[in-house]
Enzyme design. Structure first.
Site, PDB file in Angstrom:
ATOM      1  CG  ASP A  43      -2.270   0.677   0.919  1.00 19.83           C
ATOM      2  OD1 ASP A  43      -2.224   1.820   0.417  1.00 19.83           O
ATOM      3  OD2 ASP A  43      -3.338   0.123   1.206  1.00 19.83           O
ATOM      4  CG  HIS A  95      -0.892   1.355  -3.459  1.00 14.52           C
ATOM      5  ND1 HIS A  95      -2.179   1.075  -3.055  1.00 14.52           N
ATOM      6  CD2 HIS A  95      -0.440   0.236  -4.095  1.00 14.52           C
ATOM      7  CE1 HIS A  95      -2.493  -0.169  -3.433  1.00 14.52           C
ATOM      8  NE2 HIS A  95      -1.448  -0.689  -4.062  1.00 14.52           N
TER       9      HIS A  95
END
Length: 526
Positions: A334, A357
């Protein structure tokens, strides 16, 4: 007087004369020797007394003879000091369980509390949780003490809280060994929000070359189908895409792991917190989290988990101020760094991010909440093979503001979406449209360069509260055709300035300010 008598008398006079001369020469010799001795000693005194003696001698006119020094003033050479061996390093006593802790300092060194002395085995199998708790209690009572987790051991430790507020300040948690999390579902009960937690401490430092291993794979594969996913996946359309179905696996005891996944290392309500040197890997969820902390320093840290591990943020900041993060490697499933509501004065630089991310502000304003973020600088970052580069994401219906943000010198390589503002963020299947929004103002991008695989710029701002004062300088992004469709830059209700030409051109950015920008209410302002 006969001739014989005269001869005898003359001989007697001659003998007497010779005896008298001998005594006279001897006397002169003794006086001369004594004078030379006086001069020699006085010269020695002169050498020792230096100018002090010379000035005294001149004060007496220089013509009088110096008096011979008495035996009391005769200088004596100092004796050589006895030979001493080099002192060995001080041995720091190791406290036993149940005994009062020693003084805070020992021979200039911090008092050290070794978990092995409190019953920890470090064999990777025995539960060492109680030993860690006992060690912490002892260290907690001594200012500037050190809790040592030694190298070459693996400590199996369950959920634990290293808490204040009654701990003495400036405690060091020296992590040189490895701490591993349980994979037995019974150890977690119905699920916990964190594994290792430090709360309400003043001056806490986690340092060393050790490892915190969350062993998260048993959690990730239990991921339910409806668990929230990153909303930016809606912008990414892979060629020949088919969704993979997660296959639940069983834990060691035959039960699935709880649905609530813990953060590996969390700090709450603490001041002057430092984390340096350590490795955090394979956390079930977020790796390193700071909540309601002031004065945070993170550097030379390594965070590692697979790129497809769900919701495994690298560093998560919330309600925290005065933060410095630098010189670290972050690879996760993430956001490498996630900056949430209540954060201000955050400075991030010299970071390697990927997979992951990217670096994100938000998501903010979920469930109509008020969010405030200000004075954020992210610079000198390398991103490789990440979903996003630098991103701001807010929910519809929120309030508050994001102000004063600089993203500078960001090098991207095969990043899907290098620059993103998304004020329509939604990690659920359906989200209703709402007019209010967290306002965005003063967002600056400079020297964002490299390659992308989907879309270079995505600015989706609120109809009701457009993004204002968005500036771009020296943005150069080139496409790499791999497995995704390529898209042109996108802008919606985004106002600002192109300070230099960009690659590719971004004609959709509206120059200046909106003509009908709404007036913020007290509820919106931060």
């Amino acid at each position: 007087m006969s001739g014989l008598s005269m001869r005898g008398f003359t001989c007697m006079l001659l003998i007497a004369y010779l005896i008298w001369c001998s005594n006279f020469v001897s006397c002169i010799a003794r006086r001369s020797k004594h004078w030379r001795h006086s001069r020699t000693v006085s010269g020695s005194e002169f050498k020792k007394k230096g100018k002090s003696y010379s000035n005294s001698h001149n004060h007496h006119g220089g013509g009088s003879k110096p008096k011979p020094p008495s035996s009391k003033s005769t200088p004596t050479l100092p004796k050589a000091p006895p030979h001493k061996s080099t002192p060995s390093s001080p041995q720091i006593p190791k406290p036993k369980v149940g005994t009062p802790p020693p003084n805070a300092h020992n021979a200039g060194h911090s008092t050290i509390f070794n978990v092995l002395d409190f019953g920890a085995k470090g064999d990777g199998c025995t539960d060492d949780t109680k030993a860690f708790q006992a060690t912490w209690v002892a260290a907690c009572n001594v200012e500037a003490s050190t809790m040592l987790v030694p190298a070459d051991y693996a400590f199996y430790v369950g959920p634990i809280s290293f808490s204040g507020p009654y701990c003495k300040p400036n405690i060091v948690f020296q992590l040189d060994g490895t701490i591993i999390a349980p994979t037995n579902s019974n150890a977690w009960g119905g699920g916990l929000l964190q594994w290792l937690e430090f709360t309400k401490l003043l001056g806490i430092t986690i340092q060393g070359n050790g490892v915190i291993d969350g062993r998260g794979s048993v959690w990730w594969q239990d991921q339910p189908f409806d668990e929230p996913i990153d909303d930016e996946e809606k912008l990414i359309v892979p060629l020949n895409y088919t969704r993979k179905t997660p296959v639940p696996i069983q834990s060691e005891m035959g039960r699935k792991m709880p649905s609530i996944k813990p953060t590996a290392l969390r700090f709450y309500g603490s001041f002057n917190t430092t984390v340096t040197g350590i490795t955090i890997q394979n956390s079930p969820q977020c790796h390193l989290k700071f909540d309601s902390c002031n004065g945070i320093l993170v550097h030379d840290v390594s965070i590692s988990s697979p790129g497809d591990s769900p919701n495994t943020d690298g560093i998560h900041l919330q309600n925290s101020k005065d933060v410095l993060i630098h010189s670290s490697k972050l690879a996760c499933g993430d956001d490498c760094i996630s900056i949430q509501t209540g954060c201000s004065n955050v400075y991030v630089h010299n970071i390697n991010c990927g997979p992951g991310h990217g670096i994100s502000i938000g998501s903010l304003g979920k469930d109509n909440t008020r969010a405030c973020v200000s004075n954020i600088t992210v610079r000198d970052v390398n991103m490789h093979n990440t979903m996003n580069g630098v991103r701001i994401k807010t929910w519809q219906g929120g309030s508050g503001s994001v102000q004063g943000v600089l993203f500078s010198n960001i090098q991207v390589s095969e990043v899907q979406l290098p620059i993103v503002i998304d004020q329509f963020y939604c990690d659920k299947r359906t989200c209703k449209n709402q007019s209010s929004a967290v306002s965005l103002e003063g967002i600056n991008y400079e020297k964002i360069r490299g390659t992308y695989t989907v879309k270079p710029v995505h600015f989706a701002c609120s109809d009701f509260s457009p993004c204002v004062d968005v500036s771009l300088t020296s943005v150069e992004l080139k496409p790499v055709q791999e497995q995704y469709h390529l898209y042109d830059p996108f802008c919606w209700h985004t106002y600002g300035e192109l300070r230099t030409p960009t690659v590719p051109p971004i004609p959709c950015l509206q120059i200046g300010k909106p003509s009908s920008n709404r007036i913020q209410t007290d509820h919106d302002l931060c």
